[in-house]
Design a protein around this motif. Structure first.
Motif, PDB file in Angstrom:
ATOM      1  N   ALA A   1       2.555  36.755 -12.904  1.00 49.39           N
ATOM      2  CA  ALA A   1       2.620  37.008 -11.465  1.00 49.39           C
ATOM      3  C   ALA A   1       3.168  38.406 -11.192  1.00 49.39           C
ATOM      4  CB  ALA A   1       3.489  35.949 -10.787  1.00 49.39           C
ATOM      5  N   ALA A   2       4.212  38.781 -11.906  1.00 53.01           N
ATOM      6  CA  ALA A   2       4.847  40.087 -11.692  1.00 53.01           C
ATOM      7  C   ALA A   2       3.875  41.237 -11.960  1.00 53.01           C
ATOM      8  CB  ALA A   2       6.077  40.220 -12.583  1.00 53.01           C
ATOM      9  N   LEU A   3       3.000  41.076 -12.957  1.00 54.75           N
ATOM     10  CA  LEU A   3       2.088  42.157 -13.322  1.00 54.75           C
ATOM     11  C   LEU A   3       1.002  42.377 -12.268  1.00 54.75           C
ATOM     12  CD1 LEU A   3       1.699  41.701 -17.172  1.00 54.75           C
ATOM     13  CD2 LEU A   3       3.339  43.074 -15.876  1.00 54.75           C
ATOM     14  N   ASP A   4       0.672  41.334 -11.520  1.00 56.64           N
ATOM     15  CA  ASP A   4      -0.302  41.474 -10.439  1.00 56.64           C
ATOM     16  C   ASP A   4       0.377  41.726  -9.101  1.00 56.64           C
ATOM     17  OD1 ASP A   4      -3.141  41.403 -10.856  1.00 56.64           O
ATOM     18  OD2 ASP A   4      -2.904  39.441 -11.778  1.00 56.64           O
ATOM     19  N   ASN A   5       1.708  41.909  -9.126  1.00 51.50           N
ATOM     20  CA  ASN A   5       2.475  42.020  -7.885  1.00 51.50           C
ATOM     21  C   ASN A   5       2.202  40.816  -6.990  1.00 51.50           C
ATOM     22  OD1 ASN A   5       3.749  44.480  -8.474  1.00 51.50           O
ATOM     23  ND2 ASN A   5       2.001  45.662  -7.747  1.00 51.50           N
ATOM     24  N   ALA A   6       2.146  39.656  -7.632  1.00 55.35           N
ATOM     25  CA  ALA A   6       1.882  38.399  -6.934  1.00 55.35           C
ATOM     26  C   ALA A   6       3.142  37.547  -6.888  1.00 55.35           C
ATOM     27  CB  ALA A   6       0.757  37.631  -7.635  1.00 55.35           C
ATOM     28  N   LYS A   7       3.158  36.594  -5.988  1.00 53.87           N
ATOM     29  CA  LYS A   7       4.285  35.676  -5.896  1.00 53.87           C
ATOM     30  C   LYS A   7       4.153  34.518  -6.884  1.00 53.87           C
ATOM     31  CE  LYS A   7       5.119  36.534  -0.954  1.00 53.87           C
ATOM     32  NZ  LYS A   7       5.112  35.931   0.405  1.00 53.87           N
ATOM     33  N   TYR A   8       2.894  34.166  -7.196  1.00 56.40           N
ATOM     34  CA  TYR A   8       2.670  32.966  -8.007  1.00 56.40           C
ATOM     35  C   TYR A   8       1.600  33.222  -9.067  1.00 56.40           C
ATOM     36  CZ  TYR A   8       4.379  31.347  -3.462  1.00 56.40           C
ATOM     37  OH  TYR A   8       5.077  31.215  -2.287  1.00 56.40           O
ATOM     38  N   ALA A   9       1.721  32.512 -10.177  1.00 56.35           N
ATOM     39  CA  ALA A   9       0.688  32.505 -11.212  1.00 56.35           C
ATOM     40  C   ALA A   9       0.642  31.136 -11.848  1.00 56.35           C
ATOM     41  CB  ALA A   9       0.946  33.578 -12.264  1.00 56.35           C
TER      42      ALA A   9
ATOM     43  N   ASP B   1      -7.760  37.445  -2.446  1.00 56.62           N
ATOM     44  CA  ASP B   1      -6.791  36.364  -2.254  1.00 56.62           C
ATOM     45  C   ASP B   1      -6.291  35.804  -3.573  1.00 56.62           C
ATOM     46  OD1 ASP B   1      -7.069  35.988   0.769  1.00 56.62           O
ATOM     47  OD2 ASP B   1      -9.149  35.789   0.101  1.00 56.62           O
ATOM     48  N   VAL B   2      -7.149  35.855  -4.580  1.00 57.26           N
ATOM     49  CA  VAL B   2      -6.838  35.266  -5.879  1.00 57.26           C
ATOM     50  C   VAL B   2      -7.402  36.160  -6.974  1.00 57.26           C
ATOM     51  CG1 VAL B   2      -7.097  33.216  -7.351  1.00 57.26           C
ATOM     52  CG2 VAL B   2      -7.010  32.947  -4.861  1.00 57.26           C
ATOM     53  N   VAL B   3      -6.686  36.264  -8.088  1.00 61.24           N
ATOM     54  CA  VAL B   3      -7.179  36.980  -9.264  1.00 61.24           C
ATOM     55  C   VAL B   3      -7.243  35.996 -10.429  1.00 61.24           C
ATOM     56  CG1 VAL B   3      -6.909  38.982 -10.752  1.00 61.24           C
ATOM     57  CG2 VAL B   3      -5.979  39.033  -8.447  1.00 61.24           C
ATOM     58  N   ALA B   4      -8.351  35.996 -11.145  1.00 57.62           N
ATOM     59  CA  ALA B   4      -8.534  35.095 -12.281  1.00 57.62           C
ATOM     60  C   ALA B   4      -8.720  35.904 -13.562  1.00 57.62           C
ATOM     61  CB  ALA B   4      -9.743  34.191 -12.052  1.00 57.62           C
ATOM     62  N   TYR B   5      -8.261  35.313 -14.680  1.00 57.30           N
ATOM     63  CA  TYR B   5      -8.364  35.972 -15.978  1.00 57.30           C
ATOM     64  C   TYR B   5      -8.761  34.996 -17.075  1.00 57.30           C
ATOM     65  CZ  TYR B   5      -5.534  39.693 -13.859  1.00 57.30           C
ATOM     66  OH  TYR B   5      -5.058  40.686 -13.039  1.00 57.30           O
TER      67      TYR B   5
ATOM     68  N   ILE C   1      -4.425  32.339 -13.134  1.00 58.92           N
ATOM     69  CA  ILE C   1      -4.716  32.695 -11.748  1.00 58.92           C
ATOM     70  C   ILE C   1      -3.449  33.268 -11.145  1.00 58.92           C
ATOM     71  CG2 ILE C   1      -5.042  31.696  -9.444  1.00 58.92           C
ATOM     72  CD1 ILE C   1      -7.046  29.775 -10.647  1.00 58.92           C
ATOM     73  N   SER C   2      -3.582  34.346 -10.366  1.00 59.40           N
ATOM     74  CA  SER C   2      -2.458  34.920  -9.626  1.00 59.40           C
ATOM     75  C   SER C   2      -2.805  34.952  -8.144  1.00 59.40           C
ATOM     76  CB  SER C   2      -2.149  36.337 -10.104  1.00 59.40           C
ATOM     77  OG  SER C   2      -1.792  36.359 -11.473  1.00 59.40           O
ATOM     78  N   THR C   3      -1.815  34.715  -7.291  1.00 58.68           N
ATOM     79  CA  THR C   3      -2.057  34.705  -5.854  1.00 58.68           C
ATOM     80  C   THR C   3      -0.752  34.868  -5.087  1.00 58.68           C
ATOM     81  OG1 THR C   3      -3.112  33.477  -4.036  1.00 58.68           O
ATOM     82  CG2 THR C   3      -1.853  32.191  -5.649  1.00 58.68           C
ATOM     83  N   ASN C   4      -0.880  35.246  -3.820  1.00 59.30           N
ATOM     84  CA  ASN C   4       0.263  35.270  -2.906  1.00 59.30           C
ATOM     85  C   ASN C   4       0.191  34.137  -1.894  1.00 59.30           C
ATOM     86  OD1 ASN C   4       1.751  37.601  -3.789  1.00 59.30           O
ATOM     87  ND2 ASN C   4       0.111  38.882  -2.968  1.00 59.30           N
ATOM     88  N   ASN C   5      -0.866  33.329  -1.994  1.00 59.73           N
ATOM     89  CA  ASN C   5      -1.099  32.239  -1.053  1.00 59.73           C
ATOM     90  C   ASN C   5      -0.386  30.970  -1.526  1.00 59.73           C
ATOM     91  OD1 ASN C   5      -2.372  29.927   0.257  1.00 59.73           O
ATOM     92  ND2 ASN C   5      -3.920  31.367   0.996  1.00 59.73           N
ATOM     93  N   LYS C   6       0.683  30.584  -0.834  1.00 57.88           N
ATOM     94  CA  LYS C   6       1.496  29.432  -1.250  1.00 57.88           C
ATOM     95  C   LYS C   6       0.698  28.138  -1.198  1.00 57.88           C
ATOM     96  CE  LYS C   6       5.571  27.406  -2.101  1.00 57.88           C
ATOM     97  NZ  LYS C   6       5.303  25.960  -1.938  1.00 57.88           N
ATOM     98  N   GLU C   7      -0.101  27.951  -0.156  1.00 56.75           N
ATOM     99  CA  GLU C   7      -0.897  26.727  -0.028  1.00 56.75           C
ATOM    100  C   GLU C   7      -1.891  26.606  -1.184  1.00 56.75           C
ATOM    101  OE1 GLU C   7      -3.980  24.557   3.139  1.00 56.75           O
ATOM    102  OE2 GLU C   7      -3.020  26.475   3.646  1.00 56.75           O
TER     103      GLU C   7
END
Length: 400
Positions: free
Chosen positions: A79-87, A206-210, A227-233
């Motif tokens: 998550a940190a590498l994508d500057n995302a809140k969640y992974a 909205d989402v990044v996949a690897y 998957i990385s995202t900032n969308n909590k839902e």
């Protein structure tokens, strides 16, 4: 303080990499103080179950499919590498798409392309039989996306660069179209560039996949996805299905991926340097018709690549001039240092033949639509001495 030398990407005109990526890759989610032992490297927690003080009185860990300390450490770092809140980490790259589609209902729509990773077609075809509506379009003309969006569209799935054509899509432009004209979320498969060279969330995705099996893992010894995202839902829904379906990383694989992340930045820079040198060599070779490498000025989307990326990785494609199936096979068999094989992103250089390998199960006309021809070679440049790679490729070209 002495001036830090420019990276290859910066010299060519790609975006300047902000400071801190390597620091996050080494430290995010891996504070030694979280372990009683103060271990610098996150321990491999293999236990499937954890002692509770009483019924449902636990430390946060109940069963390893639900939550595992080694996997949690990995997910925090990703998550940190994508500057995302969640992974969310998965057992394979294809599990990312499967997990998302599992949250869909009959009638929900997906827009994607036949020019993307061929393995996704099988997954989408399976879900289409369950009522998911799939539209395949050409994303290189943004009007096609605007026309394809409707009230049923729930997801738009992109790759950039595309596999195997290496077409670069304008992620920011396409994300603006999606969000302006629908309630769909945009997913970008960022496997080819990793969060080091491209961070799609910064561009409106909205989402990044690897597929972690590729450059992120980097050593051809791990199968995984994320998957990385900032969308909590979205995160809550996907992490719940991750647990329900059971497509989780093993503790050992999580440990290996964490290990690989620590060297991601230096590996990606070397992949880029080597691939750029090989691509320049091939571009000037009399037996090569065309080279598709986004860092070359000859690439159709060179300006788009520079605008949205920090550089390029080791993957690119080239076409043998007037090449036939037999000539392509002869070339691949003549390679000595370069290995003919599936996959990409490892420290070793791998060459593949999409016509018979990744896209081999498709009909010939479907291959052509996906940009796959009998003279197309996809190559993933590794970390060997680039002079050895060029010599090996040059000798193999002499055989055709």
């Amino acid at each position: 303080m002495n001036q830090i030398p420019l990276t290859l990407g910066e010299k060519i005109g790609f975006k300047k990499q902000p400071r801190g990526f390597s620091t996050r890759a080494i430290h995010a989610g891996q504070d030694p103080n979280q372990w009683k032992s103060h271990a610098v490297i996150p321990p491999i927690v293999t236990s499937t179950t954890f002692a509770q003080d009483g019924p449902n009185e636990h430390s946060g860990y109940q069963y390893s499919r639900y939550k595992n300390a080694t996997r949690n450490s990995l997910e925090q770092c990703l998550a940190a590498l994508d500057n995302a809140k969640y992974a969310v980490a998965f057992s394979a790259g294809v599990s990312t798409l499967t997990a998302i589609l599992t949250t869909f209902e009959s009638g929900d729509g997906v827009i994607t392309s036949r020019g993307f990773y061929a393995g996704n077609f099988k997954i989408l075809d399976a879900f289409s039989k369950l009522g998911v509506k799939v539209k395949y379009i050409d994303f290189t003309d943004s009007k096609n996306l605007k026309q394809a969006l409707d009230d049923s569209t729930k997801m738009v799935w992109l790759e950039s660069p595309m596999n195997p054509s290496m077409t670069v899509l304008d992620i920011q432009l396409l994300s603006e179209i999606v969000h302006k004209n629908s309630k769909a979320f945009l997913v970008v498969d960022n496997t080819f560039l990793t969060p080091y060279f491209q961070r799609p969330l910064e561009l409106g995705a909205d989402v990044v996949a690897y597929s972690i099996s590729k450059f992120i893992g980097g050593h051809s010894d791990i199968i995984g996805g994320s998957i990385s995202t900032n969308n909590k839902e979205f995160y809550d829904k996907i992490s719940a299905y991750q647990i329900m379906i059971g497509v989780v990383n093993s503790p050992f694989d999580s440990y290996l991926i964490n290990r690989s992340l620590k060297t991601l930045s230096v590996r990606m820079e070397k992949h880029f340097e080597n691939s750029y040198a090989v691509a320049k060599f091939l571009e000037s070779h009399e037996k090569i018709e065309k080279v598709n490498h986004p860092a070359l000025e000859s690439h159709k989307e060179f300006e788009v690549a520079k605008k949205q990326s920090y550089g390029h990785s080791g993957i690119f494609t080239f076409f043998i001039k007037n090449g036939t199936l037999e000539q392509s096979k002869t070339f691949l068999k003549a390679l000595k240092v370069v290995i003919c094989g599936e996959s990409l992103g490892g420290v070793e250089t791998l060459a593949s033949y999409p016509w018979l390998m990744t896209h081999g199960y498709l009909k010939d006309e479907e291959k052509i639509k996906a940009g796959v021809t009998p003279n197309l070679i996809r190559i993933s440049i590794g970390l060997e001495d680039v002079r050895d790679l060029i010599d090996d490729i040059e000798n193999a070209l002499k055989s055709i």
